[in-house]
Design an enzyme around this catalytic site. Structure first.
Site, PDB file in Angstrom:
ATOM      1  N   GLU A 128      55.914  35.284  32.843  1.00 26.74           N
ATOM      2  CA  GLU A 128      55.939  33.908  33.353  1.00 26.74           C
ATOM      3  C   GLU A 128      57.061  33.730  34.385  1.00 26.74           C
ATOM      4  O   GLU A 128      56.913  32.980  35.359  1.00 26.74           O
ATOM      5  CB  GLU A 128      56.134  32.923  32.199  1.00 26.74           C
ATOM      6  CG  GLU A 128      55.038  32.954  31.141  1.00 26.74           C
ATOM      7  CD  GLU A 128      53.717  32.428  31.648  1.00 26.74           C
ATOM      8  OE1 GLU A 128      53.701  31.778  32.713  1.00 26.74           O
ATOM      9  OE2 GLU A 128      52.694  32.680  30.991  1.00 26.74           O
ATOM     10  N   TRP A 140      55.724  35.045  37.447  1.00 27.33           N
ATOM     11  CA  TRP A 140      54.781  34.139  38.097  1.00 27.33           C
ATOM     12  C   TRP A 140      55.490  33.254  39.109  1.00 27.33           C
ATOM     13  O   TRP A 140      54.922  32.917  40.153  1.00 27.33           O
ATOM     14  CB  TRP A 140      54.076  33.302  37.037  1.00 27.33           C
ATOM     15  CG  TRP A 140      53.057  32.334  37.592  1.00 27.33           C
ATOM     16  CD1 TRP A 140      53.253  31.026  37.919  1.00 27.33           C
ATOM     17  CD2 TRP A 140      51.687  32.614  37.905  1.00 27.33           C
ATOM     18  NE1 TRP A 140      52.094  30.468  38.404  1.00 27.33           N
ATOM     19  CE2 TRP A 140      51.118  31.412  38.408  1.00 27.33           C
ATOM     20  CE3 TRP A 140      50.894  33.759  37.801  1.00 27.33           C
ATOM     21  CZ2 TRP A 140      49.779  31.334  38.808  1.00 27.33           C
ATOM     22  CZ3 TRP A 140      49.564  33.674  38.194  1.00 27.33           C
ATOM     23  CH2 TRP A 140      49.024  32.479  38.691  1.00 27.33           C
ATOM     24  N   TRP A 162      33.929  15.978  45.769  1.00 30.26           N
ATOM     25  CA  TRP A 162      34.814  15.323  44.809  1.00 30.26           C
ATOM     26  C   TRP A 162      34.443  13.849  44.655  1.00 30.26           C
ATOM     27  O   TRP A 162      34.033  13.193  45.608  1.00 30.26           O
ATOM     28  CB  TRP A 162      36.271  15.428  45.262  1.00 30.26           C
ATOM     29  CG  TRP A 162      36.792  16.825  45.407  1.00 30.26           C
ATOM     30  CD1 TRP A 162      37.157  17.447  46.566  1.00 30.26           C
ATOM     31  CD2 TRP A 162      37.018  17.778  44.368  1.00 30.26           C
ATOM     32  NE1 TRP A 162      37.592  18.717  46.311  1.00 30.26           N
ATOM     33  CE2 TRP A 162      37.524  18.950  44.967  1.00 30.26           C
ATOM     34  CE3 TRP A 162      36.847  17.747  42.979  1.00 30.26           C
ATOM     35  CZ2 TRP A 162      37.856  20.088  44.245  1.00 30.26           C
ATOM     36  CZ3 TRP A 162      37.184  18.884  42.255  1.00 30.26           C
ATOM     37  CH2 TRP A 162      37.681  20.034  42.878  1.00 30.26           C
ATOM     38  N   ASN A 188      52.834  23.757  28.357  1.00 28.46           N
ATOM     39  CA  ASN A 188      52.084  24.539  29.332  1.00 28.46           C
ATOM     40  C   ASN A 188      50.593  24.630  29.018  1.00 28.46           C
ATOM     41  O   ASN A 188      49.740  24.485  29.900  1.00 28.46           O
ATOM     42  CB  ASN A 188      52.672  25.952  29.436  1.00 28.46           C
ATOM     43  CG  ASN A 188      51.997  26.765  30.528  1.00 28.46           C
ATOM     44  OD1 ASN A 188      52.018  26.386  31.688  1.00 28.46           O
ATOM     45  ND2 ASN A 188      51.374  27.870  30.147  1.00 28.46           N
ATOM     46  N   TRP A 241      41.685  18.212  43.050  1.00 28.05           N
ATOM     47  CA  TRP A 241      42.899  18.771  42.444  1.00 28.05           C
ATOM     48  C   TRP A 241      44.168  18.287  43.143  1.00 28.05           C
ATOM     49  O   TRP A 241      45.243  18.243  42.541  1.00 28.05           O
ATOM     50  CB  TRP A 241      42.859  20.302  42.460  1.00 28.05           C
ATOM     51  CG  TRP A 241      42.749  20.926  43.831  1.00 28.05           C
ATOM     52  CD1 TRP A 241      41.608  21.256  44.496  1.00 28.05           C
ATOM     53  CD2 TRP A 241      43.833  21.289  44.697  1.00 28.05           C
ATOM     54  NE1 TRP A 241      41.901  21.796  45.726  1.00 28.05           N
ATOM     55  CE2 TRP A 241      43.250  21.835  45.873  1.00 28.05           C
ATOM     56  CE3 TRP A 241      45.216  21.212  44.605  1.00 28.05           C
ATOM     57  CZ2 TRP A 241      44.021  22.292  46.942  1.00 28.05           C
ATOM     58  CZ3 TRP A 241      45.996  21.657  45.670  1.00 28.05           C
ATOM     59  CH2 TRP A 241      45.394  22.202  46.817  1.00 28.05           C
ATOM     60  N   TRP A 278      47.690  24.444  40.338  1.00 25.10           N
ATOM     61  CA  TRP A 278      46.545  23.556  40.528  1.00 25.10           C
ATOM     62  C   TRP A 278      45.376  24.283  41.188  1.00 25.10           C
ATOM     63  O   TRP A 278      44.218  24.092  40.805  1.00 25.10           O
ATOM     64  CB  TRP A 278      46.959  22.315  41.334  1.00 25.10           C
ATOM     65  CG  TRP A 278      47.486  21.236  40.445  1.00 25.10           C
ATOM     66  CD1 TRP A 278      48.797  20.915  40.222  1.00 25.10           C
ATOM     67  CD2 TRP A 278      46.721  20.351  39.619  1.00 25.10           C
ATOM     68  NE1 TRP A 278      48.883  19.893  39.314  1.00 25.10           N
ATOM     69  CE2 TRP A 278      47.629  19.519  38.927  1.00 25.10           C
ATOM     70  CE3 TRP A 278      45.358  20.179  39.392  1.00 25.10           C
ATOM     71  CZ2 TRP A 278      47.219  18.538  38.037  1.00 25.10           C
ATOM     72  CZ3 TRP A 278      44.935  19.195  38.496  1.00 25.10           C
ATOM     73  CH2 TRP A 278      45.858  18.385  37.828  1.00 25.10           C
TER      74      TRP A 278
END
Length: 455
Positions: A265, A268, A296, A331, A349, A372
């Site tokens: 993580e 990341w 959308w 998370n 998003w 996202w």
């Protein structure tokens, strides 16, 4: 050689393992500087929760500096203009800072380097973003091979201690007052939950890291259960640079168990910075072509219900209310809530990215945008859009009953078998019906995806 050296601070608000500060301290009198620059980031200037954190982090850093005979100078304006003026005012011969990779900070660094002597250092990531490349020298686009290559370069160098001396200039330049920046909310003051949850500053980050190190070995098992304190909650301290990733790595790497999952993580974060280095507009532009024409829905009522935690899906509502109260969300629940907005409600998003940017204390340009786009399926490395996360199944699978009771108190009296998906017979009158049923939402999402692909 008595002319001072300016240390330009941004998201690196610490004294330990701070290469820019350490080098400046070796060269001469140090002027630590923070410039409040809302113009450079434009629409991505710090949101409300981040501004609350920033106020307290700056106050904490100033107190730490004053304990060592130094102080924090505060100025407002365009960074390059403010710093150039301060160099002229103080006779400073150099400016030292850590590299930042948000597009506006890269532009500010370029502009400043044309005006003064700017010395940039690495220190906010495990490895300099852009330095981990394929055998052909190209940047990685996919996280897994990136992490494998980054892991081969670990551990990072041991963190440096706080400099023994922070020599002060013969005369301190003027500083603005932090209170005049109005970073804290008022009329109303909605930050009570943030104050209950967090202790911003380098000492707060060190305490959080020490507490997490005690159970880091159990991270894989505990991290997915929102009712258990299994995550590190280090993200805002990492974002504001109150603790460095090298400090985190060396504190937990030998914990054993599943600590490797946690280190991934941290990796990341590096990956996300590499993505925005390649695509600076990643927060506003989908990386995959079909999403440029995705149908959308522009439904303000659905968006508002999601933001307020009134969707009729308890796990989603619990997460959104936790976010509003504390500036943070577990998370696993972030993924569930984000997926719900994109695939159940079919809302762009980017609406979620903007909401998280304003409400998260750990709102980070790279992480927020990459996460996202991963959820939406529009990213360079992302979950497939057709994989529609089932929030009700996720809620029971990860034992979220206690979490829901904490954040959705109107459901607190329901038994575990009902609380994840209250039937009409037991649902309290003050809790809303579902905005849409899961099966209907899934079918609508898949139809929208087919339309985007075929247009």
């Amino acid at each position: 050689m008595n002319s001072p050296v300016i240390v330009w601070l941004r998201r690196d608000l610490r004294l330990a393992d701070q290469p820019a500060l350490a080098e400046a301290a070796r060269k001469g009198p140090v002027i630590p500087l923070y410039v409040h620059d809302d113009a450079a980031p434009g629409a991505h200037r710090p949101g409300g929760a981040s501004r609350w954190w920033l106020h307290h982090s700056l106050a904490s850093l100033d107190a730490d500096l004053r304990a060592r005979g130094s102080r924090l100078i505060l100025r407002r304006g365009r960074s390059e203009e403010v710093i150039e003026r301060l160099c002229s005012e103080t006779g400073a011969r150099e400016v030292h800072a850590l590299h930042h990779y948000e597009p506006w900070w890269r532009q500010a660094e370029d502009a400043l380097a044309r005006r003064v002597t700017l010395c940039l250092h690495h220190g906010n990531y495990l490895a300099p973003p852009g330095s981990v490349t394929t055998g052909a020298g190209a940047p990685y686009k996919i996280y897994t091979p990136f992490w494998r290559a980054l892991r081969e370069r670990m551990p990072p160098p041991p963190p440096e201690p706080i400099p023994e001396r922070l020599p002060a200039p013969s005369e301190w330049p003027g500083s603005e007052k932090l209170e005049d920046w109005a970073l804290l909310p008022s009329a109303p003051d909605w930050s009570g939950g943030l104050r209950e949850t967090w202790k911003p500053g380098e000492n707060g980050g060190a305490a959080r890291l020490e507490a997490f190190a005690e159970h880091a070995a159990a991270y894989e098992r505990a991290r997915n259960c929102p009712g258990v304190e299994g995550t590190s909650m280090l993200s805002p301290h990492l974002h504001f640079g109150e603790v460095s990733p090298a400090q985190v790595w060396h504190a937990v790497a030998d914990a054993g168990g599943s600590v490797g999952t946690f280190l991934g993580e941290i990796g990341w974060r590096d990956y996300a910075q590499g993505v925005i280095l390649q695509s600076p507009d990643y927060a506003t532009k989908p990386a995959r072509d079909p999403f440029g024409r995705f149908p959308w829905r522009r439904n303000k009522a659905d968006l508002r219900a999601w933001q307020r935690g009134l969707t009729g899906y308890p796990i989603v509502d619990a997460g959104m209310r936790q976010l509003w109260h504390s500036g943070w969300m577990h998370n696993r629940v972030r993924m569930i809530a984000a997926s719900f907005l994109v695939k159940h409600l079919l809302i762009d998003w980017r609406e979620g990215e903007r909401w998280f940017w304003d409400t998260l204390v750990d709102a980070d340009y790279g992480n927020n945008a990459v996460n996202w786009q991963w959820i939406a399926g529009s990213g360079v490395d992302s979950n497939m859009f057709v994989r529609v996360m089932a929030p009700l199944t996720q809620s029971s699978k990860f034992d979220a009953a206690a979490y829901i009771r904490e954040w959705v108190p109107e459901l607190a009296d329901l038994p575990d078998g009902e609380i994840h998906d209250p039937s009409p017979l037991v649902r309290p009158a003050n809790y809303p019906e579902k905005r849409i049923e899961h099966r209907q939402a899934r079918e609508r999402a898949l139809a929208a995806w087919q339309q985007a692909k075929s247009t």
